[in-house]
Design a protein around this motif. Structure first.
Motif: not given
Lengths: 248, 253
Positions: A1, A3, A5, A21, A23
């Motif tokens: 995954m 991600e 942020t 942000n 995912t």
């Protein structure tokens, strides 16, 4: 995954990313859409480490992408560039087998060539193309070779930067189909940036709308048309009126 | 932009170039190595520069012989033509003119090639294919230039002396045997070696200027054009300045 942020990036006084942000779950196909200059390519380059973010964190399977073995990290990726970015001085098969001729994935020359020809066949090109040089190919063929190079070492994650830009609608359709098929059969995680809504519908599991350096909307492609998000709505319908200024 | 920023800009530029040079050289000594790219760089910098360097040296040697003969005859010293042509070629004109010719031909082509690779995202593609552009593009060119430019200088020296010989013997009526004897007798090995060392340094400067400006290239055709121009200008000025410093270092006690 993968991600991201609160990722920020500025070039001089121009703030391109203002807290992204996002995912991307493993094995899914994420398409990032948005107008020109909204930071789509920069987002992708930040993940690969081609551009260093000013602030924020990017992780791959929980590991910070800026830490650890860089070669091992990059070995997990394949990328199709907007203009294909084929190496002019190398023949088509040498371009496709580039990663297979050096580093940890190094194979004997004959085997590397064989894999390259197999990957060319996978993207619909005949073995006769293998010994040509990039300058001898049409734009569509160059994109296919770029795609073959991206999948040559069977990466877990594939990035596509504007895969259909500059192609006629039929060739764009062929490339979209190839991307969808390849991503599905390899079980790869895919991330695509595009303006082309036909590509979005053909390639995406999930869509993210990037505007003004921030993700304005993200969700499954099936929910895109009923999102009621004014930014996404204006973009997918190509309207001049709306929150996105037509003159930028 | 403030005055302080403007004043610091050249220092920052020199710092960036120095860091780039150190990184480039460090990659010459660290694997992986790219012999194919090294071989191509040898051909591009050395073999394909041979005609222009040879012609430059030939005409320079001939012109030098004419000038020394004309100047020397004012104080009955025209017999020094062979030795001065030889010393002038191997110490100064061979390396400097050879270096400048290579700068014009090679620094521009390296900057244009790498600059085009940068604007067409080929450099980014190299990185995504786990290949360090400094190792793949810069280190082979630096090493090849340091090796092959002294060889070009040696060839240029020989052809320049031969140019002086042709003018001396067939135009100024020197005795062929005496001309060759005077050439050999007054030439010291340090004259030749110092010129070859200059050639190696100039080769490094040419490759460094080409690679650095190519990597710094801006967007589009204009960016590549500017990088090419900057590479040639920087290499030419640096060659002449370094020549002065090396001459002072080698020949003043």
């Amino acid at each position: 995954m993968i991600e991201l942020t609160d990722v920020h990036k500025a070039f001089g006084s121009k703030r391109v990313l203002r807290g992204v942000n996002l995912t991307i779950p493993t094995g899914t196909s994420m398409v990032i859409i948005g107008g020109s200059g909204t930071g789509k390519s920069v987002t992708l380059k930040c993940i690969l480490g081609l551009v260093t973010p000013d602030r924020g964190k990017i992780t791959l399977d929980g590991q910070d992408v800026t830490k650890g073995d860089r070669d091992a990290f990059l070995a997990r990726f394949g990328m199709l560039f907007q203009g294909a970015a084929l190496f002019d001085s190398l023949s088509v098969w040498q371009n496709v087998a580039f990663r297979l001729q050096r580093g940890a994935a190094r194979r004997p020359k004959a085997e590397a060539r064989e894999i390259a020809i197999e990957k060319l066949r996978r993207v619909g090109l005949t073995p006769e193309v293998a010994d040509l040089f990039p300058a001898e190919l049409s734009g569509g063929m160059q994109k296919r070779v770029g795609l073959a190079r991206a999948i040559a070492a069977d990466p877990e994650i594939i990035f596509f930067d504007e895969p259909t830009t500059g192609l006629d609608p039929i060739m764009a359709g062929v490339i979209n189909e190839l991307i969808r098929e390849i991503v599905t059969e390899m079980g790869a995680t895919a991330m695509t940036i595009t303006h082309d809504m036909t590509s979005v519908r053909a390639i995406a599991d999930n869509v993210a709308m990037l505007h003004d350096g921030q993700i304005k909307w993200t969700g499954p492609v099936a929910e895109m048309d009923d999102s009621s998000d004014p930014y996404l709505d204006q973009f997918i319908h190509g309207r001049a009126e709306g929150p996105i200024a037509a003159v930028r | 932009m403030s005055g302080a920023t403007l004043a610091l800009a050249p220092v920052a530029a020199i710092g960036r170039l120095a860091i780039f040079a150190v990184r480039g050289v460090s990659h010459v000594f660290r694997p992986p190595y790219y012999p194919r790219e090294f071989g191509q760089a040898l051909m591009q910098i050395g073999w394909y520069s041979l005609p222009v360097v040879a012609l430059t040296a030939l005409f320079t040697g001939g012109a030098l012989a004419l000038q020394i003969y004309a100047g020397g005859s004012r104080f009955n010293a025209s017999s020094v033509v062979p030795s001065i042509v030889a010393i002038g070629m191997v110490r100064e004109l061979g390396p400097v003119l050879g270096g400048l010719m290579v700068a014009a031909r090679v620094a521009s082509s390296i900057a244009a090639e790498i600059g085009t690779m940068k604007v067409t995202e080929q450099i980014d593609a190299l990185v995504t294919l786990s290949t360090n552009p400094m190792k793949y593009l810069v280190a082979p060119r630096l090493l090849a230039a340091v090796i092959v430019v002294p060889a070009l200088v040696a060839v240029g020296d020989s052809i320049g002396i031969w140019g002086g010989y042709l003018v001396g013997v067939y135009h100024l009526d020197f005795n062929a045997v005496d001309y060759l004897k005077n050439t050999v007798n007054y030439l010291e090995s340090w004259d030749v070696v110092s010129g070859l060392i200059k050639g190696a340094v100039f080769g490094f400067i040419v490759a460094l200027a080409g690679c650095y400006h190519g990597m710094q290239s801006g967007r589009g055709a204009q960016g590549v054009g500017r990088a090419t121009k900057s590479a040639v200008q920087a290499a030419a000025v640096a060659i002449l300045a370094t020549d002065f410093l090396l001459t002072a270092l080698f020949f003043t006690s």
